[in-house]
Design a protein around this motif. Structure first.
Motif, short mmCIF file in Angstrom:
data_model
loop_
_atom_site.label_atom_id
_atom_site.label_comp_id
_atom_site.label_asym_id
_atom_site.label_seq_id
_atom_site.Cartn_x
_atom_site.Cartn_y
_atom_site.Cartn_z
N SER A 34 0.79 -1.23 0.00
CA SER A 34 0.00 0.00 0.00
C SER A 34 0.82 1.29 0.00
O SER A 34 0.25 2.36 -0.07
N ILE A 35 2.15 1.20 0.08
CA ILE A 35 2.97 2.41 0.06
C ILE A 35 4.08 2.27 -0.97
O ILE A 35 4.39 1.17 -1.41
N PHE A 60 1.80 4.45 14.40
CA PHE A 60 2.53 4.75 13.17
C PHE A 60 1.67 4.50 11.95
O PHE A 60 1.59 5.32 11.03
N LEU A 61 0.98 3.37 11.92
CA LEU A 61 0.14 3.01 10.79
C LEU A 61 -1.02 3.98 10.62
O LEU A 61 -1.39 4.34 9.50
N PHE A 62 -1.58 4.45 11.72
CA PHE A 62 -2.66 5.43 11.69
C PHE A 62 -2.20 6.71 11.01
O PHE A 62 -2.86 7.22 10.11
N HIS A 63 -1.05 7.24 11.42
CA HIS A 63 -0.52 8.47 10.82
C HIS A 63 -0.18 8.27 9.35
O HIS A 63 -0.43 9.15 8.53
N LEU A 64 0.37 7.12 9.02
CA LEU A 64 0.72 6.84 7.63
C LEU A 64 -0.52 6.77 6.74
O LEU A 64 -0.54 7.32 5.64
N ARG A 65 -1.57 6.13 7.23
CA ARG A 65 -2.79 6.03 6.43
C ARG A 65 -3.46 7.38 6.25
O ARG A 65 -3.99 7.69 5.17
N ILE A 66 -3.47 8.20 7.29
CA ILE A 66 -4.04 9.54 7.17
C ILE A 66 -3.24 10.36 6.16
O ILE A 66 -3.81 11.03 5.31
N PHE A 67 -1.91 10.29 6.26
CA PHE A 67 -1.07 11.04 5.32
C PHE A 67 -1.29 10.56 3.89
O PHE A 67 -1.36 11.37 2.96
N LYS A 68 -1.43 9.28 3.71
CA LYS A 68 -1.66 8.74 2.36
C LYS A 68 -3.00 9.23 1.81
O LYS A 68 -3.07 9.64 0.65
#
Length: 81
Positions: A34-35, A60-68
């Motif tokens: 997904s990245i 970490f995954l939460f912030h990454l998904r929001i940024f994506k």
């Protein structure tokens, strides 16, 4: 993309401490599907990980998904104006 590719991508983005702590979880969750390296590089530039040693993987995954989602949905089509 394999485990070594993910590790290289995180080292290139300057997030090797996060990979050292959560690399196995990233590999198990299929994060590499997904990245991409460019997204991860922009993510590393936008976020400060001063507390990387105490950060949970879910955080970490939460912030990454929001940024994506922000980066994917925040692009205007050509000639929008």
């Amino acid at each position: 993309m394999g485990e070594k590719d993910i590790q290289d991508m995180f080292e290139w983005a300057g997030l090797s401490t996060i990979y050292d702590q959560h690399g196995y979880k990233m590999w198990l969750s299929g994060l590499e599907d997904s990245i991409d390296a460019e997204l991860l590089d922009h993510f590393a530039d936008a976020y400060s990980f001063e507390n990387a040693e105490t950060m949970f993987y879910d955080e970490f995954l939460f912030h990454l998904r929001i940024f994506k989602n922000i980066s994917n949905n925040n692009e205007l089509p050509p000639r929008y104006w």
